[in-house]
Design a protein around this motif. Structure first.
Motif, short mmCIF file in Angstrom:
data_model
loop_
_atom_site.label_atom_id
_atom_site.label_comp_id
_atom_site.label_asym_id
_atom_site.label_seq_id
_atom_site.Cartn_x
_atom_site.Cartn_y
_atom_site.Cartn_z
N ILE A 171 -24.44 4.79 11.39
CA ILE A 171 -25.28 5.97 11.15
C ILE A 171 -26.44 5.96 12.13
N VAL A 172 -26.71 7.13 12.71
CA VAL A 172 -27.82 7.28 13.65
C VAL A 172 -28.82 8.27 13.08
N ALA A 173 -30.10 7.96 13.20
CA ALA A 173 -31.13 8.87 12.70
C ALA A 173 -31.13 10.17 13.50
N ASP A 174 -31.32 11.29 12.81
CA ASP A 174 -31.44 12.57 13.48
C ASP A 174 -32.79 12.65 14.19
N GLU A 175 -32.88 13.52 15.17
CA GLU A 175 -34.13 13.67 15.90
C GLU A 175 -35.24 14.14 14.96
N GLY A 176 -36.33 13.40 14.92
CA GLY A 176 -37.45 13.76 14.08
C GLY A 176 -37.28 13.42 12.61
N GLU A 177 -36.19 12.74 12.24
CA GLU A 177 -35.94 12.42 10.84
C GLU A 177 -36.91 11.34 10.36
N ALA A 178 -37.46 11.55 9.17
CA ALA A 178 -38.40 10.58 8.60
C ALA A 178 -37.64 9.38 8.05
N ALA A 179 -38.35 8.26 7.97
CA ALA A 179 -37.72 7.02 7.51
C ALA A 179 -37.23 7.14 6.07
N VAL A 180 -37.99 7.84 5.23
CA VAL A 180 -37.59 7.98 3.83
C VAL A 180 -36.27 8.74 3.71
N GLY A 181 -36.16 9.85 4.45
CA GLY A 181 -34.93 10.62 4.42
C GLY A 181 -33.75 9.85 5.00
N PHE A 182 -33.99 9.13 6.09
CA PHE A 182 -32.93 8.34 6.71
C PHE A 182 -32.50 7.22 5.77
N SER A 183 -33.45 6.59 5.10
CA SER A 183 -33.13 5.53 4.15
C SER A 183 -32.28 6.07 3.01
N SER A 184 -32.57 7.27 2.58
CA SER A 184 -31.78 7.89 1.52
C SER A 184 -30.34 8.12 1.98
N ARG A 185 -30.18 8.55 3.23
CA ARG A 185 -28.83 8.75 3.77
C ARG A 185 -28.08 7.42 3.86
#
Length: 331
Positions: free
Chosen positions: A289-303
């Motif tokens: 999984i790769v973080a989307d551009e500008g994605e916050a850590a909390v949202g990425f952690s949820s994914r």
């Protein structure tokens, strides 16, 4: 009539005849009367200034468009390279570790770790449980560092993940362990460093080893993180701390989600050895999984948590049968 009385003809090219003088005067008068030349000059100057300003504006606009296009192309190439996890450059552009961090990419340590993990520890694991592993094809193509994220079911999770991951990706895999326990005594420190390529994690508010995981990633060392913060108490997956997601975003590396199915059932908290009968334990590595551009850590952690949860749910019944007490499906 004497020569003194003879009219003198104008000499030279600058002399003008009365007719020419009259004409010149008339022209000047006409110019003064109409004001055309003067007004034309006055009108041309602002027009030229406006034209120059417009040209400058057009040039600036074109420069901005070119810069934006170049940035988009660079971003596209970077995204393409990032998506192509097998690109050779991903394994070569990281900083060369020096000093204390050099040991984490030591070839002879990796060789010794391979023997300990894949021969000695595998034999021990096989005697106690029935291990299984399933690896997504894109995990096998990763070159360079990554963050391995998994649910935490028992004390054997770290070594179990290490022996289940393909050696190309697991060769330098480093696991964070409690500094106040594993690094306080020399024999424990040697054991976890040789077995797990371990690095110390501070507990209780200390920041002595702050930034170690980030430095390791920048040195090309993949790391294992259990974002639940501790072993599961009931077999139900807890919320993930955003630290692993933030780390992956800050360094710019992919996250490999992994689910351990059957680990808690085989060795619940409080036991020092798996239950008898060699219960099944499966480790499933999902698509990076790769973080989307500008994605916050909390949202990425949820994914990331959703990814681990999906892997668990998908294989739960196949490994453990119908869901029972402590099932992950209730998380």
């Amino acid at each position: 009539m004497t020569s003194q009385d003879t009219p003198q003809e104008p000499q030279g090219e600058d002399a003008a005849t009365p007719h020419e003088a009259d004409s010149t005067g008339a022209s000047a008068d006409s110019a003064d009367a109409t004001g055309a030349p003067a007004d034309s000059a006055d009108a041309t100057a602002p027009s030229a200034a406006r034209t120059a300003a417009e040209r400058a504006q057009d040039a600036a606009t074109r420069a901005q468009e070119a810069t934006a296009k170049a940035a988009d192309e660079l971003k596209g190439r970077s995204k393409k390279l990032f998506d192509s996890l097998s690109a050779r450059s991903r394994g070569e552009v990281w900083e060369k570790p020096t000093g204390e961090f050099a040991k984490y990419r030591s070839a002879w340590r990796a060789g010794m770790r391979c023997v300990l993990q894949r021969v000695v520890f595998r034999a021990v694991v096989n005697s106690a449980v029935t291990p299984q592993a399933q690896v997504h094809r894109r995990v096998r193509s990763i070159r360079g560092p990554f963050v391995l994220v998994a649910n935490h079911t028992s004390h054997v999770d770290g070594p179990l993940l290490a022996i289940s991951l393909p050696w190309t990706q697991a060769r330098f895999l480093s696991t964070g362990v409690a500094a106040d326990y594993w690094f306080d005594h020399w024999y424990r420190r040697i054991f976890v460093r040789l077995m797990m390529n371990a690095f110390p994690i501070d507990r209780g508010g200390s920041r002595k080893h702050s930034g170690t995981s980030r430095k390791l990633l920048r040195s090309g060392v993949p790391i294992l993180v259990f974002p639940e913060g501790g072993r599961q108490q009931t077999g139900t997956m807890a919320d993930f701390n955003p630290g692993a997601a933030s780390l992956a975003i800050s360094v710019g590396v992919p996250v490999v989600p992994a689910a351990i199915i059957g680990g808690y059932e085989a060795m619940p908290k409080g036991r020092s050895w798996p239950i008898p009968g060699r219960p099944p334990v499966r480790v499933v590595f999902g698509e990076p999984i790769v973080a989307d551009e500008g994605e916050a850590a909390v949202g990425f952690s949820s994914r990331i948590r959703d990814g681990v949860k999906d892997l668990y749910d998908e294989h739960h019944d196949e490994v453990l049968g119908s869901a029972g007490p402590g099932e992950e499906g209730s998380a």
